[in-house]
Design an enzyme around this catalytic site. Structure first.
Site, PDB file in Angstrom:
ATOM      1  N   PRO A  63     -11.227  -4.744   5.181  1.00 39.09           N
ATOM      2  CA  PRO A  63     -12.043  -4.489   3.976  1.00 39.09           C
ATOM      3  C   PRO A  63     -11.380  -4.827   2.650  1.00 39.09           C
ATOM      4  O   PRO A  63     -11.027  -3.951   1.864  1.00 39.09           O
ATOM      5  CB  PRO A  63     -12.323  -2.989   4.084  1.00 39.09           C
ATOM      6  CG  PRO A  63     -11.111  -2.441   4.773  1.00 39.09           C
ATOM      7  CD  PRO A  63     -10.700  -3.499   5.763  1.00 39.09           C
ATOM      8  N   CYS A  64     -11.230  -6.123   2.379  1.00 48.45           N
ATOM      9  CA  CYS A  64     -10.645  -6.533   1.104  1.00 48.45           C
ATOM     10  C   CYS A  64     -11.555  -6.143  -0.068  1.00 48.45           C
ATOM     11  O   CYS A  64     -11.094  -6.075  -1.208  1.00 48.45           O
ATOM     12  CB  CYS A  64     -10.374  -8.037   1.097  1.00 48.45           C
ATOM     13  SG  CYS A  64     -11.775  -9.064   1.534  1.00 48.45           S
TER      14      CYS A  64
END
Length: 279
Positions: free
Chosen positions: A244-245
């Site tokens: 989850p950047c």
């Protein structure tokens, strides 16, 4: 399971989020939002609630312009805890259990030579989604609603320029079904430098509905002064959503950029925050 209306729902919600943001801190009435979307109030309420899991009114109570700053002030990431516990190879994401392994340095250096990557396009809560898969797991996940399919595919294929690419949605779906149905287990095959892998590992420790800063990620990766390098590694994350950047923002609370378009990042954060609220 998500159906073919997901891409339509994403477009509606992306516009709704933008409209809410432009309204400032003053919550919009349901009729106003629905009118701005060109929909009846009951239909808009149904579409929004199905996507977010909560009503537009309740959503606005939590998602305002300074929401990112509020998340930072809560300081509820688990990076420090995860680091002290030595968590590494797996993390609980949503209701999905994700396991990953990295390519060997030799495999990484060969840039995909001898590797067959099968891919397919899928409908997701965030619009058109490209999945790249091997027999060992998902090696790429990206969104095309803002950038277009051609641009997104070329971007992803450049990560493994010497691989053989075969369009095979049936094969790819065996890996993506668990993601779209939000249950079960899936596997990732990551290709990156040791520092990039460490940064991506850090991303997987950020809980849903929370955020971290680039500096925090750099600290977890072992170099607190390398926030710029951490930012570059985050931008090269090949598996969006699962790594989850989108949960990394600037210290000021500004969202920063996103490889697949800022509206996608806003939608991802909104969807996850709504799930956290609803849960």
């Amino acid at each position: 399971m998500h159906d073919r209306s997901d891409a339509y729902h994403y477009r509606v919600i992306a516009r709704a989020i933008e409209t809410i943001e432009k309204s400032g801190d003053q919550p919009m009435k349901l009729d106003e939002l629905a009118s701005a979307m060109g929909m009846s109030s009951p239909h808009f309420q149904k579409v929004f609630s199905k996507w977010a899991g909560i009503s537009p009114k309740r959503y606005q109570q939590f998602i305002v312009l300074d929401r990112a700053k509020s998340l930072l002030q809560e300081n509820e990431t688990t990076l420090g805890t995860a680091n002290s516990l030595g968590l590494s190879s797996s993390s609980r994401l949503y209701d999905l259990f994700v396991r990953w392994e990295a390519m060997t340095p030799g495999e990484f250096a060969r840039k995909g030579l001898g590797l067959t990557i099968r891919y397919g396009w899928f409908d997701s809560p965030f619009g058109d989604m490209l999945a790249l898969c091997t027999k060992l797991g998902i090696c790429g996940l990206a969104f095309a609603a803002e950038c277009g399919r051609k641009s997104v595919f070329m971007n992803m294929a450049s990560r493994w320029p010497r691989a053989c690419y075969v369009e095979d949605s049936a094969f790819a779906s065996t890996w993506t079904n668990s993601i779209l149905e939000q249950k079960g287990e899936t596997r990732l095959l990551l290709a990156g430098t040791p520092f990039q892998i460490k940064v991506w590992e850090a991303l997987m420790t950020i809980p849903e509905g929370r955020v971290a800063t680039y500096t925090e990620i750099a600290r977890f990766a072992g170099n607190p002064k390398a926030s710029r390098a951490a930012g570059s590694a985050i931008g090269r994350n090949p598996v969006s959503w699962l790594i989850p950047c989108h949960r990394v923002i600037r210290r000021t609370g500004a969202l920063g950029g996103y490889e697949w378009g800022l509206p996608i990042k806003k939608s991802l954060l909104a969807w996850e925050t709504a799930r956290r609220i609803a849960g």
